[in-house]
Design an enzyme around this catalytic site. Structure first.
Site, PDB file in Angstrom:
ATOM      1  N   ARG A  34       0.830  -1.203   0.000  1.00 32.77           N
ATOM      2  CA  ARG A  34       0.000   0.000   0.000  1.00 32.77           C
ATOM      3  C   ARG A  34       0.867   1.256   0.000  1.00 32.77           C
ATOM      4  NH1 ARG A  34      -5.198  -0.004   0.703  1.00 32.77           N
ATOM      5  NH2 ARG A  34      -5.167   2.051   1.690  1.00 32.77           N
ATOM      6  N   GLU A  42       9.367  -8.786  -6.177  1.00 35.94           N
ATOM      7  CA  GLU A  42       8.906  -9.879  -5.313  1.00 35.94           C
ATOM      8  C   GLU A  42       9.199 -11.243  -5.932  1.00 35.94           C
ATOM      9  OE1 GLU A  42       4.798 -11.488  -3.123  1.00 35.94           O
ATOM     10  OE2 GLU A  42       4.732  -9.768  -4.492  1.00 35.94           O
ATOM     11  N   ASP A 131      12.963   5.473  -0.536  1.00 37.89           N
ATOM     12  CA  ASP A 131      13.790   6.589  -0.074  1.00 37.89           C
ATOM     13  C   ASP A 131      13.457   6.887   1.387  1.00 37.89           C
ATOM     14  OD1 ASP A 131      11.906   8.938   0.258  1.00 37.89           O
ATOM     15  OD2 ASP A 131      11.532   8.534  -1.852  1.00 37.89           O
ATOM     16  N   HIS A 133      12.677   9.532   3.110  1.00 36.09           N
ATOM     17  CA  HIS A 133      11.488  10.330   3.436  1.00 36.09           C
ATOM     18  C   HIS A 133      10.250   9.446   3.525  1.00 36.09           C
ATOM     19  CE1 HIS A 133       8.353  13.321   3.345  1.00 36.09           C
ATOM     20  NE2 HIS A 133       7.936  12.899   2.163  1.00 36.09           N
ATOM     21  N   HIS A 137       7.823   7.850   6.756  1.00 38.12           N
ATOM     22  CA  HIS A 137       6.356   7.871   6.735  1.00 38.12           C
ATOM     23  C   HIS A 137       5.799   6.469   6.988  1.00 38.12           C
ATOM     24  CE1 HIS A 137       2.303   9.043   5.707  1.00 38.12           C
ATOM     25  NE2 HIS A 137       2.264   8.159   4.725  1.00 38.12           N
ATOM     26  N   ARG A 142       3.133   2.524  10.559  1.00 41.21           N
ATOM     27  CA  ARG A 142       3.114   1.092  10.879  1.00 41.21           C
ATOM     28  C   ARG A 142       3.664   0.743  12.250  1.00 41.21           C
ATOM     29  NH1 ARG A 142      -0.841  -0.442   7.658  1.00 41.21           N
ATOM     30  NH2 ARG A 142      -0.426   0.023   5.469  1.00 41.21           N
TER      31      ARG A 142
END
Length: 206
Positions: A34, A42, A131, A133, A137, A142
């Site tokens: 998400r 993957e 990255d 930043h 986030h 999480r």
């Protein structure tokens, strides 16, 4: 660095990138993807045989659905007989799903179709690059107590890696974002009224 983080100047931290090799259950992996600002490669079960490993749940780790959070959990099942039954059923389900999957491969069924009934507890692997930043986030969302327990463990481990890689940046992030609060204009109005010993009832009602 602390000045940049405090004032939300993100361009410099966007120049830093971290690539991780992750092994993760598929249900938890869905929450990873998400975060769309990552580059992902993957493990493909169309080309390779699915990883023969699944996340298991110890009898004392079955969590109860939260009454006030539709997507969260709260507490654990205390009935030891029930919790042991749930773990035993989980084991049988995973073993049976794997057996069916391997039989399909044996009969020549295409890997892309043979995999369709594997449980979400099956592990997948991926190279995951993001990255700094956007990685911060990710951690902010999480590592929060409202996030699913399993993904919080991954976020905590990644945070430990950042402590070794970019300790000053992580410290500034923790001070100015993770452990800070954001005030609304109404919050500030109430605080100012309290400081000036004004009546705040009208402010709160409005």
């Amino acid at each position: 660095i602390r000045y940049l983080i405090r004032n939300k100047h993100t361009s410099p931290v966007e120049m830093c990138e971290l690539k991780l090799h992750i092994r993760i259950p598929m249900d938890c992996w869905r929450q990873y993807v998400r975060h769309r600002m990552a580059s992902i490669n993957e493990y493909s079960t169309r080309y390779s045989i699915a990883i023969d490993s699944a996340q298991t749940t110890a009898p004392d780790q079955w969590r109860l659905q939260s009454n006030d959070n539709k997507q969260g959990s709260n507490g654990f099942i205390e009935d030891k007989v029930l919790s042991s039954l749930l773990t035993n059923e989980e084991t049988k389900l995973q073993e049976h799903a794997r057996q069916v999957y391997e039989e399909r491969l044996k009969y020549g069924v295409a890997r892309e179709q043979a995999r369709k009934d594997l449980p979400l507890s099956t592990y997948t692997e991926a190279y995951w690059k993001m990255d700094l930043h956007n990685l911060l986030h990710f951690i902010r969302l999480r590592i929060d107590g409202h996030a699913q327990y399993e993904i919080r463990q991954y976020a905590t481990k990644i945070s430990d890696i950042l402590k070794l890689w970019v300790p000053i940046t992580l410290g500034a992030f923790e001070d100015y974002q993770l452990n800070s609060i954001q005030l609304t204009s109404r919050d500030i109005e109430v605080i100012n009224a309290i400081n000036n010993k004004q009546d705040i009832i009208n402010i709160c009602e409005n």
